[in-house]
Design a protein around this motif. Structure first.
Motif, PDB file in Angstrom:
ATOM      1  N   ILE A 165       0.835  -1.206   0.000  1.00 32.18           N
ATOM      2  CA  ILE A 165       0.000   0.000   0.000  1.00 32.18           C
ATOM      3  C   ILE A 165       0.869   1.255   0.000  1.00 32.18           C
ATOM      4  CG2 ILE A 165      -1.636   1.365   1.372  1.00 32.18           C
ATOM      5  CD1 ILE A 165      -2.894  -1.297   2.263  1.00 32.18           C
ATOM      6  N   GLU A 166       1.907   1.262   0.841  1.00 33.02           N
ATOM      7  CA  GLU A 166       2.800   2.418   0.922  1.00 33.02           C
ATOM      8  C   GLU A 166       3.567   2.633  -0.384  1.00 33.02           C
ATOM      9  OE1 GLU A 166       5.367   2.244   4.280  1.00 33.02           O
ATOM     10  OE2 GLU A 166       3.741   2.176   5.738  1.00 33.02           O
ATOM     11  N   SER A 167       4.050   1.528  -0.962  1.00 35.91           N
ATOM     12  CA  SER A 167       4.848   1.631  -2.184  1.00 35.91           C
ATOM     13  C   SER A 167       4.019   2.119  -3.367  1.00 35.91           C
ATOM     14  CB  SER A 167       5.475   0.276  -2.530  1.00 35.91           C
ATOM     15  OG  SER A 167       6.480  -0.060  -1.605  1.00 35.91           O
ATOM     16  N   ARG A 168       2.740   1.746  -3.402  1.00 36.23           N
ATOM     17  CA  ARG A 168       1.908   2.126  -4.545  1.00 36.23           C
ATOM     18  C   ARG A 168       1.640   3.633  -4.604  1.00 36.23           C
ATOM     19  NH1 ARG A 168      -2.333  -2.571  -6.262  1.00 36.23           N
ATOM     20  NH2 ARG A 168      -1.009  -4.369  -5.810  1.00 36.23           N
ATOM     21  N   LYS A 169       2.014   4.341  -3.548  1.00 37.30           N
ATOM     22  CA  LYS A 169       1.875   5.798  -3.556  1.00 37.30           C
ATOM     23  C   LYS A 169       2.975   6.442  -4.396  1.00 37.30           C
ATOM     24  CE  LYS A 169      -0.143   5.838   1.097  1.00 37.30           C
ATOM     25  NZ  LYS A 169       0.069   6.244   2.520  1.00 37.30           N
ATOM     26  N   ASN A 170       4.042   5.667  -4.652  1.00 38.15           N
ATOM     27  CA  ASN A 170       5.152   6.178  -5.454  1.00 38.15           C
ATOM     28  C   ASN A 170       4.777   6.183  -6.935  1.00 38.15           C
ATOM     29  OD1 ASN A 170       6.711   6.273  -3.097  1.00 38.15           O
ATOM     30  ND2 ASN A 170       7.400   4.158  -3.380  1.00 38.15           N
ATOM     31  N   GLU A 171       5.276   7.160  -7.655  1.00 37.64           N
ATOM     32  CA  GLU A 171       4.967   7.247  -9.081  1.00 37.64           C
ATOM     33  C   GLU A 171       5.670   6.139  -9.850  1.00 37.64           C
ATOM     34  OE1 GLU A 171       5.150  10.455 -12.800  1.00 37.64           O
ATOM     35  OE2 GLU A 171       5.895  10.989 -10.794  1.00 37.64           O
ATOM     36  N   VAL A 172       4.950   5.526 -10.777  1.00 34.75           N
ATOM     37  CA  VAL A 172       5.519   4.480 -11.623  1.00 34.75           C
ATOM     38  C   VAL A 172       6.316   5.155 -12.739  1.00 34.75           C
ATOM     39  CG1 VAL A 172       4.992   2.535 -13.140  1.00 34.75           C
ATOM     40  CG2 VAL A 172       3.575   2.956 -11.107  1.00 34.75           C
ATOM     41  N   PRO A 173       7.586   4.766 -12.943  1.00 33.17           N
ATOM     42  CA  PRO A 173       8.454   5.480 -13.888  1.00 33.17           C
ATOM     43  C   PRO A 173       8.189   5.203 -15.366  1.00 33.17           C
ATOM     44  CG  PRO A 173       9.639   3.642 -12.928  1.00 33.17           C
ATOM     45  CD  PRO A 173       8.325   3.722 -12.208  1.00 33.17           C
ATOM     46  N   TYR A 174       7.463   4.116 -15.664  1.00 32.59           N
ATOM     47  CA  TYR A 174       7.230   3.754 -17.066  1.00 32.59           C
ATOM     48  C   TYR A 174       5.733   3.640 -17.359  1.00 32.59           C
ATOM     49  CZ  TYR A 174      12.056   2.261 -16.290  1.00 32.59           C
ATOM     50  OH  TYR A 174      13.372   2.225 -15.931  1.00 32.59           O
ATOM     51  N   ASN A 175       5.416   3.711 -18.629  1.00 28.80           N
ATOM     52  CA  ASN A 175       4.046   3.484 -19.069  1.00 28.80           C
ATOM     53  C   ASN A 175       3.906   1.999 -19.391  1.00 28.80           C
ATOM     54  OD1 ASN A 175       1.486   3.552 -20.171  1.00 28.80           O
ATOM     55  ND2 ASN A 175       2.144   4.445 -22.120  1.00 28.80           N
ATOM     56  N   TYR A 176       3.518   1.221 -18.390  1.00 23.54           N
ATOM     57  CA  TYR A 176       3.389  -0.229 -18.563  1.00 23.54           C
ATOM     58  C   TYR A 176       2.084  -0.567 -19.280  1.00 23.54           C
ATOM     59  CZ  TYR A 176       7.299  -1.145 -15.384  1.00 23.54           C
ATOM     60  OH  TYR A 176       8.541  -1.218 -14.799  1.00 23.54           O
ATOM     61  N   ILE A 177       2.202  -1.318 -20.352  1.00 19.89           N
ATOM     62  CA  ILE A 177       1.027  -1.792 -21.087  1.00 19.89           C
ATOM     63  C   ILE A 177       0.983  -3.308 -20.882  1.00 19.89           C
ATOM     64  CG2 ILE A 177      -0.086  -1.938 -23.340  1.00 19.89           C
ATOM     65  CD1 ILE A 177       1.559   0.545 -24.121  1.00 19.89           C
ATOM     66  N   VAL A 178       0.014  -3.776 -20.117  1.00 21.85           N
ATOM     67  CA  VAL A 178       0.009  -5.156 -19.636  1.00 21.85           C
ATOM     68  C   VAL A 178      -0.997  -6.028 -20.384  1.00 21.85           C
ATOM     69  CG1 VAL A 178      -0.224  -6.633 -17.605  1.00 21.85           C
ATOM     70  CG2 VAL A 178       0.630  -4.274 -17.352  1.00 21.85           C
ATOM     71  N   PHE A 179      -0.515  -7.180 -20.834  1.00 17.79           N
ATOM     72  CA  PHE A 179      -1.358  -8.179 -21.487  1.00 17.79           C
ATOM     73  C   PHE A 179      -1.259  -9.486 -20.704  1.00 17.79           C
ATOM     74  CE2 PHE A 179       0.031  -5.207 -24.707  1.00 17.79           C
ATOM     75  CZ  PHE A 179      -1.127  -4.923 -25.413  1.00 17.79           C
ATOM     76  N   ALA A 180      -2.388 -10.088 -20.393  1.00 19.98           N
ATOM     77  CA  ALA A 180      -2.408 -11.365 -19.663  1.00 19.98           C
ATOM     78  C   ALA A 180      -3.013 -12.439 -20.558  1.00 19.98           C
ATOM     79  CB  ALA A 180      -3.223 -11.233 -18.378  1.00 19.98           C
ATOM     80  N   ILE A 181      -2.247 -13.490 -20.789  1.00 18.30           N
ATOM     81  CA  ILE A 181      -2.728 -14.594 -21.621  1.00 18.30           C
ATOM     82  C   ILE A 181      -3.536 -15.556 -20.761  1.00 18.30           C
ATOM     83  CG2 ILE A 181      -2.036 -16.569 -23.025  1.00 18.30           C
ATOM     84  CD1 ILE A 181       0.419 -15.043 -23.844  1.00 18.30           C
ATOM     85  N   ASN A 182      -4.682 -15.957 -21.265  1.00 17.39           N
ATOM     86  CA  ASN A 182      -5.540 -16.879 -20.529  1.00 17.39           C
ATOM     87  C   ASN A 182      -6.046 -17.949 -21.486  1.00 17.39           C
ATOM     88  OD1 ASN A 182      -6.920 -17.956 -18.393  1.00 17.39           O
ATOM     89  ND2 ASN A 182      -8.634 -16.523 -18.494  1.00 17.39           N
ATOM     90  N   MET A 183      -6.288 -19.132 -20.982  1.00 15.44           N
ATOM     91  CA  MET A 183      -6.874 -20.198 -21.786  1.00 15.44           C
ATOM     92  C   MET A 183      -7.527 -21.221 -20.861  1.00 15.44           C
ATOM     93  SD  MET A 183      -3.815 -22.748 -23.041  1.00 15.44           S
ATOM     94  CE  MET A 183      -3.009 -21.571 -24.110  1.00 15.44           C
ATOM     95  N   ASP A 184      -8.304 -22.092 -21.431  1.00 18.53           N
ATOM     96  CA  ASP A 184      -8.981 -23.140 -20.669  1.00 18.53           C
ATOM     97  C   ASP A 184      -7.968 -23.971 -19.878  1.00 18.53           C
ATOM     98  OD1 ASP A 184     -11.550 -24.883 -20.326  1.00 18.53           O
ATOM     99  OD2 ASP A 184      -9.983 -26.301 -20.921  1.00 18.53           O
ATOM    100  N   ARG A 185      -8.215 -24.167 -18.587  1.00 20.54           N
ATOM    101  CA  ARG A 185      -7.247 -24.847 -17.722  1.00 20.54           C
ATOM    102  C   ARG A 185      -6.993 -26.293 -18.163  1.00 20.54           C
ATOM    103  NH1 ARG A 185      -3.925 -21.837 -15.111  1.00 20.54           N
ATOM    104  NH2 ARG A 185      -3.517 -23.593 -13.734  1.00 20.54           N
ATOM    105  N   GLU A 186      -8.018 -26.994 -18.617  1.00 22.04           N
ATOM    106  CA  GLU A 186      -7.830 -28.387 -19.040  1.00 22.04           C
ATOM    107  C   GLU A 186      -6.947 -28.445 -20.288  1.00 22.04           C
ATOM    108  OE1 GLU A 186     -11.350 -30.657 -19.463  1.00 22.04           O
ATOM    109  OE2 GLU A 186     -12.123 -30.151 -17.477  1.00 22.04           O
ATOM    110  N   LYS A 187      -7.149 -27.516 -21.198  1.00 24.61           N
ATOM    111  CA  LYS A 187      -6.337 -27.456 -22.405  1.00 24.61           C
ATOM    112  C   LYS A 187      -4.894 -27.104 -22.060  1.00 24.61           C
ATOM    113  CE  LYS A 187      -8.351 -25.762 -25.957  1.00 24.61           C
ATOM    114  NZ  LYS A 187      -8.955 -24.824 -26.945  1.00 24.61           N
ATOM    115  N   LEU A 188      -4.733 -26.170 -21.102  1.00 32.25           N
ATOM    116  CA  LEU A 188      -3.393 -25.763 -20.669  1.00 32.25           C
ATOM    117  C   LEU A 188      -2.650 -26.935 -20.049  1.00 32.25           C
ATOM    118  CD1 LEU A 188      -1.324 -23.484 -20.252  1.00 32.25           C
ATOM    119  CD2 LEU A 188      -2.412 -23.009 -18.059  1.00 32.25           C
TER     120      LEU A 188
END
Length: 210
Positions: free
Chosen positions: A187-210
Motif C-alpha cells: 500500500i505504501e509503495s503504490r503511492k510512489n509514481e511508476v516510472p514507465y508506461n506499462y502496457i500489460v497483457f495477460a494470456i488466458n486459456m482453458d485450464r484443461e487445455k493448458l
C-alpha cells in the motif's frame, strides 16, 4: 513528461508467452526481460520452459541463466535487475518487453512496489528474526506457519495456498524483520509514481487445455 513505454506479457507456463513475445519483439524492434523466478537460475532447464537459442530467433533476452541455484534471490533483487535491463533496452532505442508468470515480480514493476531486503543468517535462507519466531519444530509444518501468517496479514494469505510454504515464510519474514506487513508495504509503495508506461497483457486459456 512522457513516460517510456514498456510492454508486459504475463500468464501461466505453456500459455504461449514466449512465442508471442519473440514475434512481437521482431515486429516492434524490442528486447525481452524475463519475469520468471525459476528461469533466472543457471542449469535449471527441466520444467522451467527456458527459451532455446532457436526459439529466441536472435532476440536478446535478459535475466535468464544468470544466478547460481545456491544463491538467494529476492523480489527486491529482481526489481533492481529488471529496471537496469529496461533502462539498457531503452538506451538502445528499443522497446522493453517484460515476459513471465511470476506475479510478485510483475507487481513489483507495474505498481512500483519496494519490498524490503531482509537480513539473512549465514548459510541459511531464513532471517534471524524468523528463525527465533517459528523455531525448528514448526518450520516444517506448513499449516502452522500459514495460521501464524494469517494472524499477521490475513489479506496476503488469502492470495496463496496454505501449502505454499515459500510465500508463507515470505509474509512472516517481512513482518518480523521490518515491523510492517506485506500488505502495508505494498500500500505504501503504490503511492510512489511508476516510472514507465506499462502496457500489460495477460494470456488466458482453458485450464484443461493448458
Amino acid at each position: 513528461m512522457k513516460k517510456p513505454k514498456v510492454i508486459v506479457i504475463c500468464g501461466p507456463t505453456a500459455s504461449g508467452k514466449t512465442k508471442l513475445s519473440i514475434e512481437l519483439a521482431k515486429t516492434i524492434d524490442g528486447e525481452i526481460v524475463s519475469c520468471d523466478s525459476m528461469q533466472i537460475y543457471k542449469d535449471m532447464n527441466i520444467g522451467t520452459a527456458k527459451d532455446t537459442t532457436e526459439e529466441a530467433q536472435g532476440v536478446k533476452n535478459y535475466l535468464v541463466d544468470f544466478i547460481s541455484p545456491d544463491q538467494r534471490y529476492s523480489v527486491a533483487n529482481y526489481k533492481k535487475d529488471a529496471t537496469n535491463a529496461i533502462e539498457e533496452i531503452l538506451k538502445k532505442g528499443k522497446v522493453p518487453i517484460v515476459v513471465g508468470g511470476t506475479g510478485l515480480y510483475v507487481d513489483s514493476l507495474i505498481y512500483n512496489i519496494d519490498y524490503a531486503e531482509i537480513e539473512l543468517k549465514h548459510h541459511c535462507f531464513l532471517s534471524p528474526a524468523l528463525i527465533i519466531v517459528i523455531g525448528d519444530k514448526s518450520s516444517n509444518n506448513s499449516n502452522k506457519l500459514y495460521e501464524m501468517a494469517k494472524k499477521i496479514d490475513e489479506k496476503a494469505t488469502l492470495a496463496i495456498s496454505c501449502n505454499d510454504k515459500k510465500r508463507i515464510i515470505r509474509i512472516l519474514e517481512i513482518y518480523h524483520s521490518t515491523g510492517k506487513t506485506k500488505t502495508e508495504q505494498e500500500i505504501e509503495s503504490r503511492k510512489n509514481e511508476v516510472p514507465y508506461n506499462y502496457i500489460v497483457f495477460a494470456i488466458n486459456m482453458d485450464r484443461e487445455k493448458l
